[in-house]
Scaffold this motif. Structure first.
Motif, PDB file in Angstrom:
ATOM      1  N   MET A   1       0.848  -1.189   0.000  1.00  0.00           N
ATOM      2  CA  MET A   1       0.000   0.000   0.000  1.00  0.00           C
ATOM      3  C   MET A   1       0.882   1.238   0.000  1.00  0.00           C
ATOM      4  SD  MET A   1      -2.596   1.344   2.939  1.00  0.00           S
ATOM      5  CE  MET A   1      -1.268   1.569   4.101  1.00  0.00           C
ATOM      6  N   ALA A   2       0.587   2.127  -0.868  1.00  0.00           N
ATOM      7  CA  ALA A   2       1.313   3.384  -0.932  1.00  0.00           C
ATOM      8  C   ALA A   2       0.629   4.416  -0.049  1.00  0.00           C
ATOM      9  CB  ALA A   2       1.347   3.867  -2.376  1.00  0.00           C
ATOM     10  N   ASP A   3       1.291   5.534   0.164  1.00  0.00           N
ATOM     11  CA  ASP A   3       0.678   6.629   0.906  1.00  0.00           C
ATOM     12  C   ASP A   3      -0.214   7.431  -0.029  1.00  0.00           C
ATOM     13  OD1 ASP A   3       1.845   6.016   3.309  1.00  0.00           O
ATOM     14  OD2 ASP A   3       3.650   7.179   2.893  1.00  0.00           O
ATOM     15  N   THR A   4      -1.160   6.744  -0.624  1.00  0.00           N
ATOM     16  CA  THR A   4      -2.043   7.330  -1.605  1.00  0.00           C
ATOM     17  C   THR A   4      -3.380   7.630  -0.963  1.00  0.00           C
ATOM     18  OG1 THR A   4      -0.973   5.929  -3.236  1.00  0.00           O
ATOM     19  CG2 THR A   4      -2.982   6.998  -3.915  1.00  0.00           C
ATOM     20  N   ALA A   5      -3.989   8.698  -1.381  1.00  0.00           N
ATOM     21  CA  ALA A   5      -5.293   9.073  -0.852  1.00  0.00           C
ATOM     22  C   ALA A   5      -6.349   8.045  -1.242  1.00  0.00           C
ATOM     23  CB  ALA A   5      -5.684  10.449  -1.375  1.00  0.00           C
ATOM     24  N   VAL A   6      -7.278   7.855  -0.340  1.00  0.00           N
ATOM     25  CA  VAL A   6      -8.404   6.966  -0.588  1.00  0.00           C
ATOM     26  C   VAL A   6      -9.609   7.830  -0.927  1.00  0.00           C
ATOM     27  CG1 VAL A   6      -9.963   5.278   0.447  1.00  0.00           C
ATOM     28  CG2 VAL A   6      -7.516   5.183   0.961  1.00  0.00           C
ATOM     29  N   GLU A   7     -10.239   7.544  -2.058  1.00  0.00           N
ATOM     30  CA  GLU A   7     -11.445   8.244  -2.473  1.00  0.00           C
ATOM     31  C   GLU A   7     -12.622   7.309  -2.287  1.00  0.00           C
ATOM     32  OE1 GLU A   7     -10.959   9.587  -6.472  1.00  0.00           O
ATOM     33  OE2 GLU A   7      -9.037  10.534  -6.023  1.00  0.00           O
ATOM     34  N   VAL A   8     -13.708   7.822  -1.750  1.00  0.00           N
ATOM     35  CA  VAL A   8     -14.881   7.004  -1.451  1.00  0.00           C
ATOM     36  C   VAL A   8     -16.093   7.603  -2.139  1.00  0.00           C
ATOM     37  CG1 VAL A   8     -16.320   6.071   0.402  1.00  0.00           C
ATOM     38  CG2 VAL A   8     -13.876   6.372   0.772  1.00  0.00           C
ATOM     39  N   SER A   9     -16.891   6.730  -2.767  1.00  0.00           N
ATOM     40  CA  SER A   9     -18.097   7.204  -3.446  1.00  0.00           C
ATOM     41  C   SER A   9     -19.223   6.189  -3.289  1.00  0.00           C
ATOM     42  CB  SER A   9     -17.814   7.444  -4.930  1.00  0.00           C
ATOM     43  OG  SER A   9     -17.412   6.243  -5.557  1.00  0.00           O
ATOM     44  N   MET A  10     -20.436   6.697  -3.449  1.00  0.00           N
ATOM     45  CA  MET A  10     -21.635   5.871  -3.400  1.00  0.00           C
ATOM     46  C   MET A  10     -21.966   5.412  -4.818  1.00  0.00           C
ATOM     47  SD  MET A  10     -22.648   6.083  -0.158  1.00  0.00           S
ATOM     48  CE  MET A  10     -24.213   5.301  -0.342  1.00  0.00           C
ATOM     49  N   GLN A  11     -22.541   4.203  -4.906  1.00  0.00           N
ATOM     50  CA  GLN A  11     -23.003   3.705  -6.202  1.00  0.00           C
ATOM     51  C   GLN A  11     -24.176   2.768  -5.951  1.00  0.00           C
ATOM     52  OE1 GLN A  11     -19.970   2.332  -8.921  1.00  0.00           O
ATOM     53  NE2 GLN A  11     -21.374   0.829  -9.836  1.00  0.00           N
ATOM     54  N   HIS A  12     -25.211   2.891  -6.731  1.00  0.00           N
ATOM     55  CA  HIS A  12     -26.355   1.990  -6.574  1.00  0.00           C
ATOM     56  C   HIS A  12     -26.256   0.870  -7.596  1.00  0.00           C
ATOM     57  CE1 HIS A  12     -30.358   0.327  -6.273  1.00  0.00           C
ATOM     58  NE2 HIS A  12     -30.379   0.862  -5.071  1.00  0.00           N
ATOM     59  N   GLY A  13     -25.919  -0.335  -7.105  1.00  0.00           N
ATOM     60  CA  GLY A  13     -25.862  -1.519  -7.949  1.00  0.00           C
ATOM     61  C   GLY A  13     -24.687  -1.522  -8.908  1.00  0.00           C
ATOM     62  N   GLY A  14     -24.610  -2.600  -9.675  1.00  0.00           N
ATOM     63  CA  GLY A  14     -23.570  -2.728 -10.677  1.00  0.00           C
ATOM     64  C   GLY A  14     -22.189  -3.036 -10.140  1.00  0.00           C
ATOM     65  N   LEU A  15     -22.111  -3.526  -8.904  1.00  0.00           N
ATOM     66  CA  LEU A  15     -20.806  -3.759  -8.263  1.00  0.00           C
ATOM     67  C   LEU A  15     -20.481  -5.237  -8.078  1.00  0.00           C
ATOM     68  CD1 LEU A  15     -21.027  -0.890  -5.631  1.00  0.00           C
ATOM     69  CD2 LEU A  15     -19.492  -0.992  -7.614  1.00  0.00           C
ATOM     70  N   GLY A  16     -21.181  -6.109  -8.778  1.00  0.00           N
ATOM     71  CA  GLY A  16     -20.954  -7.543  -8.610  1.00  0.00           C
ATOM     72  C   GLY A  16     -19.542  -7.973  -8.963  1.00  0.00           C
ATOM     73  N   ALA A  17     -19.027  -7.519 -10.083  1.00  0.00           N
ATOM     74  CA  ALA A  17     -17.670  -7.911 -10.503  1.00  0.00           C
ATOM     75  C   ALA A  17     -16.627  -7.366  -9.538  1.00  0.00           C
ATOM     76  CB  ALA A  17     -17.393  -7.425 -11.927  1.00  0.00           C
ATOM     77  N   VAL A  18     -16.823  -6.144  -9.078  1.00  0.00           N
ATOM     78  CA  VAL A  18     -15.917  -5.547  -8.089  1.00  0.00           C
ATOM     79  C   VAL A  18     -15.931  -6.388  -6.815  1.00  0.00           C
ATOM     80  CG1 VAL A  18     -15.655  -3.559  -6.548  1.00  0.00           C
ATOM     81  CG2 VAL A  18     -16.078  -3.206  -8.981  1.00  0.00           C
TER      82      VAL A  18
END
Length: 160
Positions: A1-18
Motif C-alpha cells: 500500500m502506498a501513501d495514496t489518498a483513498v477516495e470514497v463514493s456511493m453507487q447503486h448496484g452494478g458492483l458484482g464484478a468488483v
C-alpha cells in the motif's frame, strides 16, 4: 500500500464484478462460495460504497435498508494490502452520512460471534467496536451452529 489518498463514493448496484474481485483476496473471511455469491448478488443490486486509490478499487461496502429508520452493513471487504489504512472507516463515514441524510437512525452489522475463536473475526469485531458499534444480540444458529452470528448496532445521531 502506498501513501495514496483513498477516495470514497456511493453507487447503486452494478458492483458484482468488483465484489467478486475483492472477496477473492479475502478467503479467511469469505470462504463459503454460496455466501460469496449472495454478497456478489447484493452488490449487483443494492446501494454500495466503493473505496478507490489511483482508480483501483480497494474496498467495498454494501448496504441494505430494512426500514425507514434502519439499515445494515451487509458486506464490508477491504483488500488485505489496504487493511488498517482508513478505507473501512472512510466507507462507513460516507455510508452514515448518506443514510443519516435519508432519515436512518440505526445502522447494524452482523459478523462472526466470539463463540468461534477465529482471529480474523476478532479483528473485525474490534474494528466495529472502535468505530462505535455496540453488541446487540448473538444468534448461535442464524447462519449455522458452526458459524454463530453477532449483531452489532450503531446509532446515527443528529441526522434526522
Amino acid at each position: 500500500m502506498a501513501d495514496t489518498a483513498v477516495e470514497v463514493s456511493m453507487q447503486h448496484g452494478g458492483l458484482g464484478a468488483v465484489c467478486r474481485s475483492v472477496l477473492a483476496e479475502l478467503p479467511a473471511w469469505f470462504g463459503i462460495p454460496e455466501s460469496n455469491q449472495d454478497y456478489i448478488d447484493h452488490a449487483e443490486r443494492e446501494l454500495g460504497v466503493v473505496a478507490r486509490s489511483d482508480d483501483e478499487v480497494i474496498g467495498l461496502t454494501t448496504l441494505v435498508r430494512h426500514s425507514p429508520q434502519s439499515a445494515e452493513v451487509y458486506l464490508m471487504a477491504v483488500r488485505p494490502a489496504w487493511h488498517r489504512s482508513g478505507a473501512g472507516r472512510a466507507m462507513l463515514h460516507v455510508a452514515e452520512d448518506h443514510l443519516g441524510d435519508d432519515g436512518v437512525e440505526f445502522l447494524q452489522v452482523k459478523t462472526l460471534s466470539a463463540r468461534s475463536p477465529d482471529p480474523n473475526y476478532a479483528l473485525t469485531r474490534e474494528f466495529y467496536l472502535a468505530y462505535g458499534f455496540r453488541v446487540l444480540e448473538e444468534f448461535p444458529d442464524l447462519w449455522h451452529p458452526s458459524n454463530p452470528a453477532l449483531q452489532m448496532i450503531k446509532s446515527i445521531r443528529g441526522r434526522t
